[in-house]
Design an enzyme around this catalytic site. Structure first.
Site: not given
Ligand SMILES: Cc1ncc(C[n+]2csc(CCOP(=O)(O)OP(=O)(O)O)c2C)c(N)n1
Ligand SMILES: Cc1ncc(C[n+]2csc(CCOP(=O)(O)OP(=O)(O)O)c2C)c(N)n1
Ligand SMILES: [Mg+2]
Ligand SMILES: [Mg+2]
Lengths: 325, 362, 325, 362
Positions: A60, A129
């Site tokens: 972000e 959320h």
């Molecule tokens: C700081 C932040 N930004 C956005 C989100 C929304 N979000 C939740 S999971 C996710 C993707 C995470 O991807 P990854 O780190 O590859 O983990 P995975 O879900 O693939 O296990 C996002 C963007 C969040 N939880 N926290």
């Protein structure tokens, strides 16, 4: 006229601005291919190309920080924070640069940036959320903070936000996203930032609110009407700069104020609005201006959220108390 | 060059040795003698301004100031490589680069003297004023680089940061975006060995700072930052790389802050005389001077007149700063938004009312 | 008794806690070898070792984030943000974890962390060195926000902050650091968090303030006294949880409230205090509760800061206006 | 091992091939057969719980849920390596590791079903509840690691993050601190190829994710995350490294999220059937199952009874969750501070008054 949800109305506004201004570009986490987790940017990449609407890495601070750079180079980016609860990693960029670049450079550089974010709760979501951090942004000099409560306003305010030469924190009540539909003109129109709107005229009590909770106030007003209480409802639509006039005029007339917000009360928007009323309409006051805010707590997880988010009953209870004062 | 000097092996690119002798003439970049002389002059001018700033500060005529002493070769090389269409996104210890970009010294004095008007830098297009929060400027550089690509312009972005700045999250996020977005940005770490009192070894356990490029899929190189030619050659190649659309580059410029962190810092608390002496011997100006003298391109004795002239120029600029019109109430308010919102007008008016009431009393 | 500056008093408190509790550790940028840019931690590394008091890399989010982990493992860290203007990179850790870990884990983990930061302006400093973001922290559920105005209070509050089992944002008015000296006991004592203090009793007007600007209020009170206005001055000392009682009781007596803060007015602490007064003492009010706050601007750089930071004249002007209302 | 598999060359450590055959028997870690069988069972149990969670969600009996499908080997290996005194700092897709650490499935259901009480995990000491803001948990792991060193304990911290999480500033700051502080932390990146809809190649331009260790002066290795033995061996060595005081390690576990991001995600928007099929062939459970069957350690037909039993266990746990006592008003307030401040008491009392007024009306 076409009937739209807020998601569609915002999408429409973004599409219009992408079409007419090549300086407008859009990015964020999952906004491109997927069209955003709430599908607000759905179809925009197909229509305007990957160069204009695209996915960014998950960071972000860089999303906002790179947008500051784009602004310096003459662009007008619109970026998304996936949820308002995830804007905090970008806080330094917002406080230190988005809001300050114009003053720091004495107008040489400015930041016509829109930071969109779904905010607010009562949608049975996991932790982080359901946040409503608008009061934090309201306290930061140099920002504009816009919060529409209807599809119509959302479209007009989004157009205005993108066209504004100063940064706008554009908070989208996700509870409203698909919950209501409304006739929305397909052509371009804009609604001025900084102006509230009287949703219903009344004479006994002024209720000032904004965002998703406006609908709950409207529900409470049905009961109030039945109880013979005439409520004037103001939807602020912009939190900063705030519409002092509309609040002042209304309370001068009614003598009573209730502010209804969903975010925690202490150091919140309710306090600001009460102070404005005290400053502007002290002698008209017939009862203490009152705030019905969220508790000073983290929004509880879904099993407990009914305690936190205001029901029409609770709002009516406060209206009645104030009326009976 | 980026392939030849592997930061993973901790190799450092140098062209001159500490005495200003070429290590290998083939390494020397093709730069006209006159340009080298100009660069030398820029370094001397920057140093003059720098030393005088410190003494103005001691005299109470300047508020605070971050000395560049010992780091002048880096900014001078950047100054020579940057084209008018290029962007400069500074940290705050690149005086020579500011000047090369067109910034007036009087404006720089205004900034450090405590007036926002300085940061307008009207004479320096494509120059972003310093971002005080460490490393937070780097994402801006990447965004500018993105816009350059988007608008199909022929610009390169020169972005500076300190060794301490590499620890901030924004360093990482910016370089990561730069890698993915393939932006024409040159990241220059001025590794001057300290972040205020904290030495690099407490800042990171990585072998050096250039290796951090590996994490972002961009080329990285460690360069002797007190060697003008090495910096020039590295920046020249990096700029070509960027201009050809090949994306970002990371340069670690190894140098030393010979002065204090700022005028309110006391380096004796955290470093030794020996360390300072060792680095004094690597002084970039001495080295370039020795090179020029050895080639007959200037004489030792030229400096006196040059420095005298520079002193006068700096004094003139300082006078402009000291005679700058006083700060007005409206200056507090009027640059926050394109049009002042009612709230700000109200606050300004309330203050004016108070001021008027004082007038009445008098 | 020993006479101490605020710098010495805080140093003393830190030294006492380091001595008596091995769970207390201290780190941040330049806090170890150098003793901090304001020398608040001077000598502590020599006295307690590099393991207890040390320099960290330059990264505020990790400074705070690692401290959260240390707390989970049973330690009681005290970390420094070099200036309040540089706390924003750590904002996510503060909002998302420092303030929430206890609630999230239902008490299994908690965060007995003190985040120290010099704050406030009027010291002729560069940009980002004059910030007063206390209202932002006041709005975040789960935090305590402490702001001493004297050496004596600073020591007692710091002891209390380190001993508290919940996080404390400890804001140190850098303008006061060396500006006043006061007798401060050398032994350990603590001052409860959440309690304000009546610095002078009065009958005409209540002035609520905290931090560096308290001194300016005291100067203004000399003029007020000469003008025959009796001011009751409350130093809040804690911004959250706020001392409702002390404010209420005072305004019930005086009927008039002026809040003096140095941070921007909109959505600021003044609004909160006014709202409390309206909620608690509406019928006692003889004039509109008023706030004298900083402008809604970035603190101007030194050449303009005299406009922004309140002079005793400006404070008296507001007192007088309120008195004459 | 960390030296042998150079992430800079994009080498990946594997023990089994996609069919569950040992690539080189010498690579197989020394792990008792019974432990392998237990790990297999843990993977099966986790998968059963996982699939049932998704279907509970579809039935409207669960709010949201992030499937682990296809990633079970990583958590199972960590589960086997972690000792009771070790710490687990999870992301949110390591169900098997939660369970191995002692977390009750009913508590996990409570969390995803929307009740904070779940996150207390009373039966799982040294286990930090999930931090939803991506990567923000990593500095916590480093702080715990620091405390372990400070208190001279014999613990290792297992910290998880996703591929997307590597882009966040906190990833960088945490690993950088870990390098400087030499903390006993194992960072495990579950590279499941996507962050919601965003593929790794849009996340970073680095060769792979393991190379990012170079930036922090810690060892890094890329491991086949669907290969239980490879994960076990890598984690075993990493834990020994950490326990010996040699500091942190970064492991990239290459895997694939075979399910949706969460129950509200639609993967058809961003990935192809082919891709999904390709990865289905690398299914970690199939591979370990093939290995065990080939060695005569279990039979294909054993699964039916096992899964039936697991289904029942999960149902039991889900019933505990569904019959959990209702949320009380005080649950909103009472865990924010050790002692509730007056402000919160006032707010709770005001709400109770409102509730009572409703009772009166009825
Ligand atoms: C700081 C932040 N930004 C956005 C989100 C929304 N979000 C939740 S999971 C996710 C993707 C995470 O991807 P990854 O780190 O590859 O983990 P995975 O879900 O693939 O296990 C996002 C963007 C969040 N939880 N926290
Ligand atoms: C985010 C942030 N934290 C702290 C500071 C205070 N500060 C100013 S300069 C500095 C050290 C910077 O070190 P380095 O990046 O090596 O640059 P140098 O001063 O050596 O040129 C610090 C900690 C700051 N300006 N911004
Ligand atoms: Mg440095
Ligand atoms: Mg992923």
């Amino acid at each position: 006229m076409k009937v739209m949800t807020m998601v569609q109305a915002i999408n429409d506004a973004l599409h219009i601005k992408l079409t007419e201004d090549p300086a407008v570009v859009m990015y964020g986490e999952d906004v491109g291919v997927e069209g955003g987790v709430f599908r607000v940017t759905q179809g925009l990449q197909e229509k305007h190309g990957e160069e204009r609407v695209f996915d960014s890495p998950l960071a972000e601070s860089a999303i906002v920080g790179t947008a500051v750079g784009m602004c310096a180079a003459g662009l007008r980016p619109v970026v998304e924070m996936q949820f308002a609860g995830f804007v905090f990693p970008a806080f330094n960029q917002i406080v230190s640069h988005v809001s300050r670049m114009r003053n720091r450079s004495r107008g040489k550089y400015f930041v016509p940036l829109v930071i969109r974010m779904p905010y607010g709760g009562n949608i049975r979501a996991p932790e982080h959320h359901s946040e409503s951090p608008e009061a934090l942004f309201g306290h930061i000099p140099g920002l504009q903070v816009v919060i529409p409560s209807t599809p119509y306003d959302a479209k007009g305010l989004m157009i205005a936000a993108i066209e504004a030469d100063d940064p706008v924190i554009f908070m989208e009540p996700k509870q409203v996203y698909r919950a209501i539909k409304q006739e929305v003109p397909e052509e371009k129109y804009s609604i001025p930032i900084g102006r509230g709107k009287i949703l219903s005229s009344g004479t006994d009590i002024t209720v000032v609110s904004y965002g998703a909770v406006v609908r709950e106030v409207q529900r409470a007003m049905i009961t109030a009407k039945a109880a013979g209480i005439s409520v004037e409802l103001i939807d602020l639509r912009t939190i900063y700069p705030i519409d002092r006039e509309i609040i002042k005029e209304s309370v001068k007339k009614t003598g009573r104020l209730l502010v209804v917000t969903e975010s925690p009360g202490s150091f919140g928007a309710g306090a600001e609005i009460i102070s404005i009323v005290v400053e502007e309409a002290f002698l008209s006051l017939e009862a203490p201006p009152t705030r019905l805010a969220g508790f000073d707590t983290v929004p509880p997880l879904p099993k407990g959220e009914h305690f936190f988010f205001h029901s029409p009953e609770r709002i009516f209870y406060e209206i009645k108390k104030l009326y009976d004062y | 060059m980026f392939e030849k000097y592997d930061p993973l092996k901790d190799e450092m690119f140098r062209v001159m040795d500490d005495k200003g002798e070429l290590i290998d003439p083939k390494l020397k970049p093709a730069i006209p003698d006159q340009d080298v002389i100009d660069a030398y002059k820029l370094m001397q001018f920057a140093r003059t301004a720098d030393l005088m700033s410190v003494s103005y500060q001691r005299q109470g005529r300047m508020l605070t100031y971050p000395p560049n002493l010992g780091q002048e070769a880096i900014a001078a090389a950047a100054g020579k490589i940057m084209k008018p269409q290029d962007w400069l996104v500074p940290a705050f210890r690149e005086l020579g680069a500011y000047l090369a970009k067109g910034a007036k010294l009087s404006d720089i004095f205004l900034v450090w003297g405590g007036h926002e008007d300085g940061s307008r830098f009207s004479d320096a297009p494509n120059f972003i004023p310093s971002a005080v929060p460490i490393a937070s400027q780097l994402p801006h550089a990447v965004g500018i680089g993105w816009a350059v690509n988007y608008k199909k312009e022929d610009s390169v972005v020169f972005a500076f940061v300190g060794d301490g700045g590499t620890s901030e999250g924004d360093f990482h996020e910016a370089l990561n975006f730069a890698g993915v977005w393939k932006v024409p940005v040159i990241f220059i770490i001025q590794n001057n060995q300290y972040a205020i009192s904290v030495p690099v070894r407490k800042q990171t356990a990585s072998r050096n700072l250039a290796v951090k490029s590996t994490a972002y899929g961009i080329p990285g190189i460690k360069v002797d930052g007190n060697d003008f030619f090495a910096m020039y050659a590295a920046l020249e190649e990096a700029a070509a790389h960027a201009r050809q659309g090949k994306g970002a580059v990371l340069i670690e410029a190894v140098t030393f802050r010979m002065g204090a962190h700022t005028t309110s810092d006391d380096p004796t608390l955290y470093r030794t005389k020996e360390e300072e002496k060792m680095w004094a011997e690597k002084d970039p100006i001495k080295r370039l001077s020795a090179y020029l003298i050895a080639r007959g391109l200037r004489q030792e004795s030229d400096d006196e007149a040059l420095l005298e002239q520079y002193k006068k120029e700096v004094e003139k600029e300082f006078a402009v700063y000291e005679n700058y019109p006083p700060y007005k109430l409206e200056d507090v308010f009027k640059y926050h938004y394109k049009e002042m919102p009612g709230e700000l007008k109200r606050q300004q008016a309330a203050y004016e009312k108070f001021l008027n009431s004082r007038e009445v009393q008098k």
